[in-house]
Design a protein around this motif. Structure first.
Motif, mmCIF file in Angstrom:
data_model
loop_
_atom_site.group_PDB
_atom_site.id
_atom_site.type_symbol
_atom_site.label_atom_id
_atom_site.label_comp_id
_atom_site.label_asym_id
_atom_site.label_seq_id
_atom_site.Cartn_x
_atom_site.Cartn_y
_atom_site.Cartn_z
ATOM 1 N N ALA A 71 0.802 -1.227 0.000
ATOM 2 C CA ALA A 71 0.000 0.000 0.000
ATOM 3 C C ALA A 71 0.833 1.274 0.000
ATOM 4 C CB ALA A 71 -0.932 -0.009 1.216
ATOM 5 N N VAL A 72 2.034 1.207 0.608
ATOM 6 C CA VAL A 72 2.844 2.421 0.755
ATOM 7 C C VAL A 72 4.208 2.187 0.125
ATOM 8 C CG1 VAL A 72 3.802 4.093 2.369
ATOM 9 C CG2 VAL A 72 1.659 2.921 2.924
ATOM 10 N N LEU A 73 4.628 3.085 -0.761
ATOM 11 C CA LEU A 73 5.915 2.965 -1.426
ATOM 12 C C LEU A 73 6.996 3.642 -0.591
ATOM 13 C CD1 LEU A 73 7.615 2.172 -3.887
ATOM 14 C CD2 LEU A 73 7.020 4.387 -4.902
ATOM 15 N N PRO A 74 7.969 2.880 -0.090
ATOM 16 C CA PRO A 74 9.050 3.502 0.689
ATOM 17 C C PRO A 74 10.070 4.163 -0.221
ATOM 18 C CG PRO A 74 9.463 1.162 0.449
ATOM 19 C CD PRO A 74 8.125 1.428 -0.200
ATOM 20 N N GLY A 75 10.987 4.921 0.379
ATOM 21 C CA GLY A 75 12.113 5.402 -0.395
ATOM 22 C C GLY A 75 12.828 4.200 -1.001
ATOM 23 N N TRP A 76 13.275 4.334 -2.231
ATOM 24 C CA TRP A 76 13.687 3.145 -2.992
ATOM 25 C C TRP A 76 14.980 3.411 -3.743
ATOM 26 C CZ3 TRP A 76 10.467 -1.278 -3.160
ATOM 27 C CH2 TRP A 76 10.864 -2.298 -4.049
ATOM 28 N N ALA A 77 15.893 2.434 -3.723
ATOM 29 C CA ALA A 77 17.110 2.494 -4.528
ATOM 30 C C ALA A 77 17.312 1.126 -5.172
ATOM 31 C CB ALA A 77 18.307 2.855 -3.657
ATOM 32 N N ALA A 95 4.996 -7.208 -6.787
ATOM 33 C CA ALA A 95 6.451 -7.364 -6.775
ATOM 34 C C ALA A 95 7.085 -6.432 -5.745
ATOM 35 C CB ALA A 95 7.006 -7.083 -8.163
ATOM 36 N N ARG A 96 6.588 -5.188 -5.698
ATOM 37 C CA ARG A 96 7.102 -4.237 -4.717
ATOM 38 C C ARG A 96 6.872 -4.744 -3.296
ATOM 39 N NH1 ARG A 96 3.966 0.665 -5.510
ATOM 40 N NH2 ARG A 96 2.648 0.034 -3.772
ATOM 41 N N SER A 97 5.706 -5.320 -3.045
ATOM 42 C CA SER A 97 5.404 -5.819 -1.700
ATOM 43 C C SER A 97 6.288 -6.999 -1.328
ATOM 44 C CB SER A 97 3.924 -6.210 -1.607
ATOM 45 O OG SER A 97 3.648 -7.376 -2.356
ATOM 46 N N GLY A 144 4.657 1.130 10.243
ATOM 47 C CA GLY A 144 4.809 0.625 8.888
ATOM 48 C C GLY A 144 6.260 0.733 8.438
ATOM 49 N N PHE A 145 6.686 -0.159 7.541
ATOM 50 C CA PHE A 145 8.078 -0.179 7.125
ATOM 51 C C PHE A 145 8.469 1.092 6.373
ATOM 52 C CE2 PHE A 145 11.623 -1.854 4.415
ATOM 53 C CZ PHE A 145 12.505 -2.059 5.463
ATOM 54 N N ALA A 146 7.584 1.589 5.508
ATOM 55 C CA ALA A 146 7.877 2.823 4.782
ATOM 56 C C ALA A 146 8.052 3.995 5.750
ATOM 57 C CB ALA A 146 6.756 3.117 3.784
ATOM 58 N N GLU A 147 7.207 4.055 6.763
ATOM 59 C CA GLU A 147 7.307 5.125 7.758
ATOM 60 C C GLU A 147 8.613 4.994 8.540
ATOM 61 O OE1 GLU A 147 4.919 6.823 11.699
ATOM 62 O OE2 GLU A 147 4.172 5.039 10.640
#
Length: 254
Positions: A71-77, A95-97, A144-147
């Motif tokens: 549901a939430v997109l974290p900072g991504w590299a 896939a993102r999840s 949440g992991f993104a948070e």
């Protein structure tokens, strides 16, 4: 589809399930991370005896996908979610999840964090009290992991994961998982630690030693360790990963 032969006891359970007309439950999407370190060791944890699945078995850190992983997109590299979707043959959000779950679960279950301030760095020691409070909040689903990543100015380093395989739990099991396996190197400056909770033991050992019968484990774990032992080293295993099909489900066969 790739298949494998069940151990005798599990094969008997499968025959009984089929004879009784059992109806398989839908497998839950999950991720597992095979942590590796030089000279060539893999990290295993032993699930506590009270676990509903894989009780008292040695396994790699991992677990089910949390709805918030999608549901939430974290900072991504690293490779973008669209690239992971193509590699894993999944919808982009799924896939993102799966990738998020891999990074989150290995932190929850081993204290190792595959994240950094940017695409070129990896966070160092994360064993202090503040990190531990955050880890426990993630497990309790209070955070949440993104948070969590945003609060600490971090991005998920998806390039630190090498997709390896996909295993689906046999149909006779009351709890089933559709699990994507990833390889990852232990980041410099970080240490695995006894985080308790779902595990009561942890060990680093060579893949050959781990697969020689001294540790009780399910087929996905033992088979993966045998594959790594055959690779002969970390560099060789990581070099072999791009040629594998991590979307091809491995299931029990005849």
């Amino acid at each position: 589809m790739v298949s494998y032969k069940l151990p005798p006891k599990m094969a008997e359970m499968a025959r009984r399930f089929e004879a009784e007309g059992g109806v398989p439950v839908q497998p839950r999407l999950a991720s597992t991370v095979v942590l590796l370190r030089e000279p060539f060791e893999a990290y295993l944890i032993r699930r506590v005896a009270t676990m509903a699945f894989a009780a008292s078995m040695y396994a790699f850190p991992g677990g089910g996908v949390d709805p918030r992983d999608a549901a939430v997109l974290p900072g991504w590299a690293g490779p973008a979610p669209a690239d992971w979707a193509a590699r894993l043959k999944l919808d982009e959000s799924v896939a993102r999840s799966v990738v998020c779950a891999a990074v989150r679960e290995v932190f929850e279950e081993s204290g190792v964090l595959l994240a950094g301030a940017d695409a070129e760095s990896v966070v160092g020691d994360v064993s202090g009290p503040d990190w531990e409070r955050a880890r426990r909040a993630l497990i309790a689903r209070e955070l949440g992991f993104a948070e969590f990543l945003s609060r600490n100015g971090l991005v998920l380093r998806s390039d630190l994961l090498a997709p390896w395989s996909r295993w689906v739990t046999p149909e006779f099991e009351p709890r089933r998982f559709d699990t994507y396996f990833f390889l990852a190197l232990l980041p410099s400056g970080q240490v695995t630690r006894d985080v308790g909770g779902e595990a009561d033991d942890h060990v680093w050992c060579t893949p050959a030693e781990a697969a020689d019968g001294r540790y009780t484990m399910l087929p996905p774990t033992s088979h993966t360790l045998l594959e790594l032992a055959e690779a002969g080293g970390i560099e060789a295993a990581l070099a072999a990963a791009p040629d594998r099909d991590p979307a091809d489900a491995i299931r029990p066969g005849a």
